[in-house]
Design a protein around this motif. Structure first.
Motif, PDB file in Angstrom:
ATOM      1  N   VAL A 167      -2.593   7.788  25.413  1.00  0.00           N
ATOM      2  CA  VAL A 167      -2.635   7.163  26.733  1.00  0.00           C
ATOM      3  C   VAL A 167      -1.241   7.125  27.352  1.00  0.00           C
ATOM      4  O   VAL A 167      -1.082   7.294  28.561  1.00  0.00           O
ATOM      5  CB  VAL A 167      -3.233   5.740  26.641  1.00  0.00           C
ATOM      6  N   GLU A 168      -0.231   6.938  26.521  1.00  0.00           N
ATOM      7  CA  GLU A 168       1.152   6.923  27.003  1.00  0.00           C
ATOM      8  C   GLU A 168       1.534   8.276  27.603  1.00  0.00           C
ATOM      9  O   GLU A 168       2.166   8.349  28.662  1.00  0.00           O
ATOM     10  CB  GLU A 168       2.087   6.574  25.848  1.00  0.00           C
ATOM     11  N   ARG A 169       1.150   9.353  26.944  1.00  0.00           N
ATOM     12  CA  ARG A 169       1.447  10.694  27.471  1.00  0.00           C
ATOM     13  C   ARG A 169       0.669  10.960  28.755  1.00  0.00           C
ATOM     14  O   ARG A 169       1.194  11.548  29.699  1.00  0.00           O
ATOM     15  CB  ARG A 169       1.103  11.750  26.412  1.00  0.00           C
ATOM     16  N   MET A 170      -0.593  10.508  28.767  1.00  0.00           N
ATOM     17  CA  MET A 170      -1.407  10.718  29.966  1.00  0.00           C
ATOM     18  C   MET A 170      -0.893   9.911  31.145  1.00  0.00           C
ATOM     19  O   MET A 170      -1.022  10.326  32.301  1.00  0.00           O
ATOM     20  CB  MET A 170      -2.870  10.363  29.663  1.00  0.00           C
ATOM     21  N   ALA A 171      -0.290   8.757  30.870  1.00  0.00           N
ATOM     22  CA  ALA A 171       0.241   7.923  31.942  1.00  0.00           C
ATOM     23  C   ALA A 171       1.401   8.606  32.657  1.00  0.00           C
ATOM     24  O   ALA A 171       1.694   8.296  33.816  1.00  0.00           O
ATOM     25  CB  ALA A 171       0.693   6.577  31.382  1.00  0.00           C
ATOM     26  N   ASN A 172       2.054   9.529  31.967  1.00  0.00           N
ATOM     27  CA  ASN A 172       3.145  10.283  32.585  1.00  0.00           C
ATOM     28  C   ASN A 172       2.644  11.408  33.480  1.00  0.00           C
ATOM     29  O   ASN A 172       3.421  12.014  34.209  1.00  0.00           O
ATOM     30  CB  ASN A 172       4.065  10.873  31.496  1.00  0.00           C
ATOM     31  N   VAL A 173       1.336  11.668  33.405  1.00  0.00           N
ATOM     32  CA  VAL A 173       0.757  12.779  34.170  1.00  0.00           C
ATOM     33  C   VAL A 173      -0.022  12.279  35.384  1.00  0.00           C
ATOM     34  O   VAL A 173       0.110  12.803  36.494  1.00  0.00           O
ATOM     35  CB  VAL A 173      -0.159  13.639  33.265  1.00  0.00           C
ATOM     36  N   GLY A 174      -0.878  11.263  35.163  1.00  0.00           N
ATOM     37  CA  GLY A 174      -1.720  10.762  36.257  1.00  0.00           C
ATOM     38  C   GLY A 174      -1.899   9.265  36.199  1.00  0.00           C
ATOM     39  O   GLY A 174      -1.589   8.619  35.188  1.00  0.00           O
ATOM     40  N   ASP A 175      -2.404   8.691  37.284  1.00  0.00           N
ATOM     41  CA  ASP A 175      -2.577   7.241  37.381  1.00  0.00           C
ATOM     42  C   ASP A 175      -3.857   6.742  36.724  1.00  0.00           C
ATOM     43  O   ASP A 175      -3.953   5.566  36.381  1.00  0.00           O
ATOM     44  CB  ASP A 175      -2.588   6.797  38.848  1.00  0.00           C
ATOM     45  N   ARG A 176      -4.838   7.630  36.548  1.00  0.00           N
ATOM     46  CA  ARG A 176      -6.112   7.218  35.984  1.00  0.00           C
ATOM     47  C   ARG A 176      -6.491   8.092  34.798  1.00  0.00           C
ATOM     48  O   ARG A 176      -6.194   9.281  34.777  1.00  0.00           O
ATOM     49  CB  ARG A 176      -7.217   7.284  37.046  1.00  0.00           C
ATOM     50  N   VAL A 177      -7.140   7.467  33.838  1.00  0.00           N
ATOM     51  CA  VAL A 177      -7.641   8.191  32.673  1.00  0.00           C
ATOM     52  C   VAL A 177      -9.160   8.054  32.644  1.00  0.00           C
ATOM     53  O   VAL A 177      -9.712   6.997  32.946  1.00  0.00           O
ATOM     54  CB  VAL A 177      -7.012   7.650  31.354  1.00  0.00           C
ATOM     55  N   LEU A 178      -9.826   9.147  32.314  1.00  0.00           N
ATOM     56  CA  LEU A 178     -11.283   9.170  32.222  1.00  0.00           C
ATOM     57  C   LEU A 178     -11.698   9.057  30.762  1.00  0.00           C
ATOM     58  O   LEU A 178     -11.262   9.846  29.922  1.00  0.00           O
ATOM     59  CB  LEU A 178     -11.836  10.473  32.813  1.00  0.00           C
ATOM     60  N   LYS A 186     -19.138  10.408  19.672  1.00  0.00           N
ATOM     61  CA  LYS A 186     -18.111  11.230  20.304  1.00  0.00           C
ATOM     62  C   LYS A 186     -17.432  10.463  21.438  1.00  0.00           C
ATOM     63  O   LYS A 186     -18.083   9.686  22.140  1.00  0.00           O
ATOM     64  CB  LYS A 186     -18.714  12.524  20.849  1.00  0.00           C
ATOM     65  N   MET A 187     -16.128  10.690  21.598  1.00  0.00           N
ATOM     66  CA  MET A 187     -15.386  10.073  22.693  1.00  0.00           C
ATOM     67  C   MET A 187     -14.303  11.036  23.167  1.00  0.00           C
ATOM     68  O   MET A 187     -13.646  11.692  22.352  1.00  0.00           O
ATOM     69  CB  MET A 187     -14.744   8.759  22.257  1.00  0.00           C
ATOM     70  N   ASN A 188     -14.142  11.140  24.473  1.00  0.00           N
ATOM     71  CA  ASN A 188     -13.108  11.992  25.071  1.00  0.00           C
ATOM     72  C   ASN A 188     -12.242  11.166  26.007  1.00  0.00           C
ATOM     73  O   ASN A 188     -12.729  10.270  26.689  1.00  0.00           O
ATOM     74  CB  ASN A 188     -13.738  13.142  25.866  1.00  0.00           C
ATOM     75  N   LEU A 189     -10.950  11.500  26.044  1.00  0.00           N
ATOM     76  CA  LEU A 189     -10.020  10.935  27.009  1.00  0.00           C
ATOM     77  C   LEU A 189      -9.417  12.087  27.789  1.00  0.00           C
ATOM     78  O   LEU A 189      -9.024  13.109  27.199  1.00  0.00           O
ATOM     79  CB  LEU A 189      -8.894  10.157  26.328  1.00  0.00           C
ATOM     80  N   SER A 190      -9.314  11.945  29.109  1.00  0.00           N
ATOM     81  CA  SER A 190      -8.749  13.033  29.901  1.00  0.00           C
ATOM     82  C   SER A 190      -8.050  12.502  31.137  1.00  0.00           C
ATOM     83  O   SER A 190      -8.364  11.428  31.643  1.00  0.00           O
ATOM     84  CB  SER A 190      -9.847  14.032  30.307  1.00  0.00           C
ATOM     85  N   VAL A 191      -7.088  13.276  31.607  1.00  0.00           N
ATOM     86  CA  VAL A 191      -6.391  13.012  32.860  1.00  0.00           C
ATOM     87  C   VAL A 191      -6.258  14.339  33.574  1.00  0.00           C
ATOM     88  O   VAL A 191      -6.017  15.378  32.957  1.00  0.00           O
ATOM     89  CB  VAL A 191      -5.009  12.362  32.613  1.00  0.00           C
ATOM     90  N   GLU A 192      -6.454  14.308  34.892  1.00  0.00           N
ATOM     91  CA  GLU A 192      -6.468  15.558  35.655  1.00  0.00           C
ATOM     92  C   GLU A 192      -5.684  15.403  36.947  1.00  0.00           C
ATOM     93  O   GLU A 192      -5.800  14.387  37.644  1.00  0.00           O
ATOM     94  CB  GLU A 192      -7.908  15.961  35.966  1.00  0.00           C
ATOM     95  N   THR A 193      -4.862  16.406  37.252  1.00  0.00           N
ATOM     96  CA  THR A 193      -4.152  16.469  38.527  1.00  0.00           C
ATOM     97  C   THR A 193      -4.385  17.847  39.126  1.00  0.00           C
ATOM     98  O   THR A 193      -5.080  18.687  38.544  1.00  0.00           O
ATOM     99  CB  THR A 193      -2.641  16.230  38.340  1.00  0.00           C
ATOM    100  N   ASP A 194      -3.781  18.104  40.268  1.00  0.00           N
ATOM    101  CA  ASP A 194      -3.906  19.430  40.897  1.00  0.00           C
ATOM    102  C   ASP A 194      -3.218  20.512  40.070  1.00  0.00           C
ATOM    103  O   ASP A 194      -3.503  21.698  40.224  1.00  0.00           O
ATOM    104  CB  ASP A 194      -3.304  19.405  42.304  1.00  0.00           C
ATOM    105  N   VAL A 195      -2.319  20.083  39.197  1.00  0.00           N
ATOM    106  CA  VAL A 195      -1.499  21.042  38.446  1.00  0.00           C
ATOM    107  C   VAL A 195      -1.956  21.210  37.005  1.00  0.00           C
ATOM    108  O   VAL A 195      -1.962  22.312  36.460  1.00  0.00           O
ATOM    109  CB  VAL A 195      -0.016  20.608  38.476  1.00  0.00           C
ATOM    110  N   VAL A 196      -2.350  20.091  36.361  1.00  0.00           N
ATOM    111  CA  VAL A 196      -2.618  20.154  34.925  1.00  0.00           C
ATOM    112  C   VAL A 196      -3.782  19.237  34.565  1.00  0.00           C
ATOM    113  O   VAL A 196      -4.059  18.244  35.249  1.00  0.00           O
ATOM    114  CB  VAL A 196      -1.352  19.747  34.127  1.00  0.00           C
ATOM    115  N   THR A 197      -4.469  19.591  33.463  1.00  0.00           N
ATOM    116  CA  THR A 197      -5.523  18.757  32.895  1.00  0.00           C
ATOM    117  C   THR A 197      -5.259  18.587  31.401  1.00  0.00           C
ATOM    118  O   THR A 197      -5.016  19.569  30.697  1.00  0.00           O
ATOM    119  CB  THR A 197      -6.913  19.394  33.085  1.00  0.00           C
ATOM    120  N   ILE A 198      -5.280  17.328  30.944  1.00  0.00           N
ATOM    121  CA  ILE A 198      -5.090  17.036  29.522  1.00  0.00           C
ATOM    122  C   ILE A 198      -6.343  16.327  29.021  1.00  0.00           C
ATOM    123  O   ILE A 198      -6.817  15.371  29.646  1.00  0.00           O
ATOM    124  CB  ILE A 198      -3.855  16.139  29.283  1.00  0.00           C
TER     125      ILE A 198
END
Length: 277
Positions: A167-178, A186-198
């Motif tokens: 979550v710390e790494r994702m916070a550096n990429v986007g404001d919201r985590v899915l 099963k569980m997935n965490l993701s963050v998406e911007t116009d440039v990158v998806t993690i």
């Protein structure tokens, strides 16, 4: 009104420090609700609309004595600065005991006594008198335990330290985590911007038996339920829990509405509610 409690177990002391620290990270002001069978943490003014509810059951205390406002309303509500409590108990990890007592030092105080063992047969104590506001009954309803809505999926959490790092790494990429989860563990965490998806994937986490039994036959266990939440709110909670090892860590999701996290350490529990963003 009277309140006295004492903790002597080292493991419980460490958990009490963690709970106090988590509350201080999330809110400036906290209400301690003293009941006959438990001590509850009800922080006020949390970030956004997030809510935290902590409970320390009477069984963890070596001694526990309280007399409430009246025989009918046998509770006490104490409002205090969260950081003051966290700072007072911070050095109790190596203490022989921690005492909490409602006192009157020209004004109501929560007196915290940390007893430190020194030479054999000798001890020294650090005493903190924390100013508190005793809340009248008309304000008690503002500190009620949050209602837990029915969740669409419930899954056990992986290691909290791992989650915190992701979550710390994702916070550096986007404001919201899915967050997504299903009834097959099963569980997935993701963050998406116009440039990158993690995106991070977890499987075989397991689901609480009641959640699996309560699932309707028409519902596909592989179907993912999701909620998008503010990264800051999620990270603030995990930052205070990475050193703990709860006996149960649970993630409940109400589709596109609410993320409900539950951490249980025998007689100590934390619930964190984050609305969808």
């Amino acid at each position: 009104m009277k309140f006295r409690a004492k903790i002597t177990s080292k493991s419980i002391l460490e958990l009490f420090i963690q709970v106090s620290g988590t509350v201080a990270r999330l809110a400036k002001v906290c209400v301690l609700r003293v009941c006959r069978d438990r001590l509850c943490f009800c922080p006020t003014g949390l970030l956004g609309e997030a809510q935290l509810w902590g409970e320390v059951r009477r069984g963890v205390f070596r001694h526990f004595c309280m007399e409430g406002v009246s025989e009918e309303f046998n509770e006490i509500y104490l409002e205090l600065m969260s950081e003051h409590l966290a700072r007072a108990v911070r050095n109790a990890g190596n203490a022989s005991s921690l005492k909490l007592q409602l006192t009157n030092k020209r004004r109501p105080c929560l007196t915290v006594v940390v007893e430190l063992a020194s030479c054999p047969g000798h001890s020294r104590a650090m005493v903190h008198d924390l100013p508190v506001k005793v809340l009248p009954r008309r304000w008690w309803k503002e500190c009620a335990e949050p209602r837990v809505p029915a969740s669409d999926v419930s899954v056990y959490l992986p290691a909290l330290k791992t989650l915190k790092n992701m979550v710390e790494r994702m916070a550096n990429v986007g404001d919201r985590v899915l967050l997504e989860a299903n009834q097959n563990g099963k569980m997935n965490l993701s963050v998406e911007t116009d440039v990158v998806t993690i995106k991070s994937y977890f499987k075989n986490l397991g689901n609480p038996p009641k959640a699996v039994l309560g699932m309707t036959q028409e519902k596909d266990p592989e179907s993912m339920v999701q909620v998008s939440v503010d990264n800051r709110k999620l990270l603030l909670f995990f930052e205070g829990q990475q050193q703990t090892n709860p006996t149960m860590a649970l993630c409940n999701i109400s589709s596109n509405t609410l993320l409900h996290l539950v951490l249980v350490h025998d007689d100590i529990s934390l619930q964190y509610f984050i609305p969808a963003s």
